[in-house]
Each structure stands twice: as structure tokens, then as C-alpha cells.
Design a protein around this motif. Structure first.
Motif, PDB file in Angstrom:
ATOM      1  N   VAL A 137      81.715  44.720  70.579  1.00 18.02           N
ATOM      2  CA  VAL A 137      81.771  45.578  69.400  1.00 18.02           C
ATOM      3  C   VAL A 137      80.522  46.429  69.388  1.00 18.02           C
ATOM      4  CG1 VAL A 137      81.891  45.642  66.885  1.00 18.02           C
ATOM      5  CG2 VAL A 137      83.093  43.851  68.144  1.00 18.02           C
ATOM      6  N   MET A 188      85.023  49.741  70.111  1.00 13.24           N
ATOM      7  CA  MET A 188      85.181  48.344  70.502  1.00 13.24           C
ATOM      8  C   MET A 188      85.974  48.283  71.797  1.00 13.24           C
ATOM      9  SD  MET A 188      86.891  45.072  68.472  1.00 13.24           S
ATOM     10  CE  MET A 188      87.787  46.121  67.409  1.00 13.24           C
ATOM     11  N   LEU A 240      85.028  40.262  74.050  1.00 12.83           N
ATOM     12  CA  LEU A 240      85.070  41.304  73.039  1.00 12.83           C
ATOM     13  C   LEU A 240      83.678  41.916  72.881  1.00 12.83           C
ATOM     14  CD1 LEU A 240      86.943  42.580  70.857  1.00 12.83           C
ATOM     15  CD2 LEU A 240      85.962  40.943  69.272  1.00 12.83           C
ATOM     16  N   ARG A 288      93.738  52.215  68.361  1.00 14.00           N
ATOM     17  CA  ARG A 288      93.662  51.059  69.261  1.00 14.00           C
ATOM     18  C   ARG A 288      94.588  51.367  70.416  1.00 14.00           C
ATOM     19  NH1 ARG A 288      96.273  46.454  70.842  1.00 14.00           N
ATOM     20  NH2 ARG A 288      95.008  44.574  71.056  1.00 14.00           N
TER      21      ARG A 288
END
Length: 165
Positions: free
Chosen positions: A48, A40, A46, A13
């Protein structure tokens, strides 16, 4: 804005400005590379991927090629035979600084894709196309008459000596 990328069998991340230690990449210090396997993208909305986000990418600058901490593997067996073995290993790593996260248009950015140093794709691209060697001519086959010309092997002497006794 953040992204989750995959490289070297691991997921990271990242945000702009992060410093990463990833499995060794085929890039020199100072080069800019782009990770196209983005799982992602987060921020205002967001997104995905299934499994990857189409058109997304993470750009990073290579700081240095380094080695990880030494891992020592020690084995000792004591029953009947005292034996011990020590093995050490230092993993090859690449130090990166994330510069930009692209939610769209990463395929048109023109930045070199991040490729691992041990992949076959890199080897194929770095070497020019080699010419195939000319096929060797087959040896002439023996004819049926040639087999008859070879002398037959004599019987073993030991067998002959035992037969006389």
C-alpha cells in the motif's frame, strides 16, 4: 496480481486483461501507455502506497477513443412563467486494455506516461518553445509645455443660457 490506479479523478482496481473506460487520454488507438499513479499493488504480498507505491506502474494499450452515454439535464419551471430547458452531454472516454502490472521498475520501462487530454503539461510538450516578442518602445511622454498648448473646453451652452434668464 492486481493494482489500484488513479486517473481522471477516479480510482480503478485492475488486473491484466481488464478493459477500462477512463477519462479521455492524449493517446491514439494502438498506443501503449503507462499509469504511474498506483495506490496499491496486490498479489503474493500487498503493498500500500503512502500515497503512491514508488516504482510501480500499470501498462495498458489504447483500444479506441469513444463517447459515453448521453446524460440529459431537464429543467422545468411552472410558476407564472412556463419555461423549460434541456441540455445533453456525452463524456469523452478512452477505452483501454490492461496488459501488464509492474510492482517495480516502471520508471525505467520507457513507455509513454498516460496524460489527460486537457492538461497544460501536454500542451507545453507538444508545441516547440516560442520566442518572446520584442518589447515595444514606450511612447514619448508629453512635456509640461505640451499641456499648456491644449485649448481648454468651452463652458456648456445650457448653463450660460440659464444664467442670462
Amino acid at each position: 496480481m492486481f493494482a489500484v490506479l488513479k486517473t481522471g479523478g477516479k480510482q480503478y482496481r485492475v488486473q491484466a486483461g481488464d478493459v477500462l473506460r477512463v477519462e479521455r487520454l492524449a493517446a491514439e488507438a494502438g498506443e501503449k501507455v503507462q499509469f504511474n499513479e498506483v495506490l496499491m499493488v496486490g498479489g503474493d504480498s500487498l503493498v500500500v502506497g503512502a500515497p503512491l507505491v514508488a516504482g510501480a506502474g500499470v501498462q495498458a494499450e489504447v483500444i479506441d477513443q469513444i463517447k459515453g452515454e448521453k446524460v440529459i439535464h431537464y429543467v422545468k419551471r411552472r410558476r407564472k412563467h412556463s419555461s423549460q430547458r434541456t441540455k445533453g452531454h456525452r463524456q469523452q472516454l478512452t477505452l483501454l486494455r490492461v496488459t501488464d502490472i509492474l510492482a517495480e521498475g516502471a520508471d525505467k520501462s520507457g513507455v509513454k506516461a498516460a496524460i489527460g487530454s486537457g492538461t497544460k503539461v501536454e500542451v507545453a510538450e507538444s508545441q516547440p518553445a516560442a520566442k518572446k516578442p520584442a518589447a515595444k518602445k514606450a511612447a514619448p511622454k508629453a512635456e509640461a509645455g505640451d499641456a499648456a498648448e491644449k485649448p481648454k473646453r468651452a463652458p456648456r451652452k445650457k448653463a450660460a443660457a440659464k444664467a442670462e434668464e
